[in-house]
Design a protein around this motif. Structure first.
Motif, PDB file in Angstrom:
ATOM      1  N   ASN A  88      58.511  56.962   3.644  1.00 18.10           N
ATOM      2  CA  ASN A  88      58.026  56.419   5.060  1.00 18.10           C
ATOM      3  C   ASN A  88      57.918  57.691   5.856  1.00 18.10           C
ATOM      4  OD1 ASN A  88      57.710  53.230   4.833  1.00 18.10           O
ATOM      5  ND2 ASN A  88      59.763  53.898   3.952  1.00 18.10           N
ATOM      6  N   TRP A  92      57.247  56.373  10.158  1.00 19.89           N
ATOM      7  CA  TRP A  92      58.075  56.053  10.729  1.00 19.89           C
ATOM      8  C   TRP A  92      57.960  56.730  12.165  1.00 19.89           C
ATOM      9  CZ3 TRP A  92      62.925  57.027   7.078  1.00 19.89           C
ATOM     10  CH2 TRP A  92      63.067  55.624   6.277  1.00 19.89           C
ATOM     11  N   ARG A  96      63.288  58.871  13.219  1.00 22.78           N
ATOM     12  CA  ARG A  96      63.745  57.851  12.675  1.00 22.78           C
ATOM     13  C   ARG A  96      64.481  58.243  11.235  1.00 22.78           C
ATOM     14  NH1 ARG A  96      65.134  54.051  14.803  1.00 22.78           N
ATOM     15  NH2 ARG A  96      63.528  52.906  15.437  1.00 22.78           N
ATOM     16  N   VAL A 228      56.741  50.453  13.127  1.00 17.17           N
ATOM     17  CA  VAL A 228      56.111  51.762  12.468  1.00 17.17           C
ATOM     18  C   VAL A 228      54.763  51.950  12.935  1.00 17.17           C
ATOM     19  CG1 VAL A 228      57.058  50.820  10.434  1.00 17.17           C
ATOM     20  CG2 VAL A 228      54.790  50.007  10.717  1.00 17.17           C
TER      21      VAL A 228
END
Length: 234
Positions: A88, A92, A96, A228
């Motif tokens: 991710n 993100w 994060r 997101v």
């Protein structure tokens, strides 16, 4: 992920493999623990304890209260955090990295005598995983006269699998190959994958039982902000 100016690789399928430190000493203890739990649960269910296939209740997390069990849980959570963070990284918000990993269910399975687990996905979670506790040694497992190299592997079917049935295949869509990938069962190995990824445990007929621990997990920001970035191809 960009492949160059104007070309994007969309909807990647992450799959991560980790190895548990000191698995050679940890796994025999885990195998004995799980064998005792199997006998107890089979007695509660009124089932034979020596059936070719067994799947425990999904409350194993609450039952792993020994040092070995807690070491496995720490390894699972740490591996999840690493895999999820890498998968991710582009989605993100900046900075994060503080995560809360919730194990929503954990269970174990035992198979022998040609038992298998058909194609399936996992619901109500974003990530799943399977940890191998016990299986025949690799050379012995692969030498099975019927199953050969696919003996006891976990087979993952990619997003293109359902599109390739009867479809035209040439060099232009070679990026869609292979439609499935086999991950060998190795004691101490943890495979982490998106819960939506179809997979199955191929038939296993070894001398030692194939024992695996499986789990489902959800991942959230520690501060409660799960927003997101949305990707837009330009």
């Amino acid at each position: 992920m960009s492949l160059g100016p104007g070309v994007h690789a969309l909807w990647p399928t992450p799959l991560a493999i980790y190895r548990m430190p000191r698995a050679d000493t940890l796994n025999p203890v885990l195998a004995r623990m799980l064998a005792a739990l199997r006998v107890a649960q089979c007695a509660q269910r009124g089932e034979p304890a020596d059936a070719p296939f067994f799947a425990s209740d999904d409350d194993l997390l609450q039952r792993l209260r020994t040092a070995e069990g807690e070491a496995l849980v720490r390894f699972v959570v740490g591996s999840l955090q690493d895999a999820v963070g890498r998968a991710n990284a582009a989605a993100w918000p900046p900075g994060r990295r503080s995560l809360e990993v919730a194990i929503d269910g954990m269970w174990f399975q035992c198979s022998r005598g040609g038992a298998f687990h058909d194609v399936h996905t996992h619901g109500n979670c974003s990530w799943s995983g399977v940890y191998v506790v016990q299986v025949d040694p690799e050379e012995q497992r692969r030498a099975h006269p019927l199953h050969g190299a696919r003996h006891g592997v976990t087979r993952f079917y990619g997003p293109s699998f359902s599109r390739l049935g009867g479809a035209h295949v040439d060099l232009g869509n070679a990026y869609m190959q292979p439609p499935h990938v086999d991950v060998d069962p190795v004691p101490g190995q943890l495979t982490v994958f998106p819960s939506w990824l179809p997979h199955q445990a191929m038939p296993y007929d070894g001398e030692a039982e194939r024992i695996v621990v499986s789990f489902n997990a959800s991942v959230h920001a520690a501060d409660g902000d799960d927003r997101v970035h949305r990707f837009a191809a330009g």
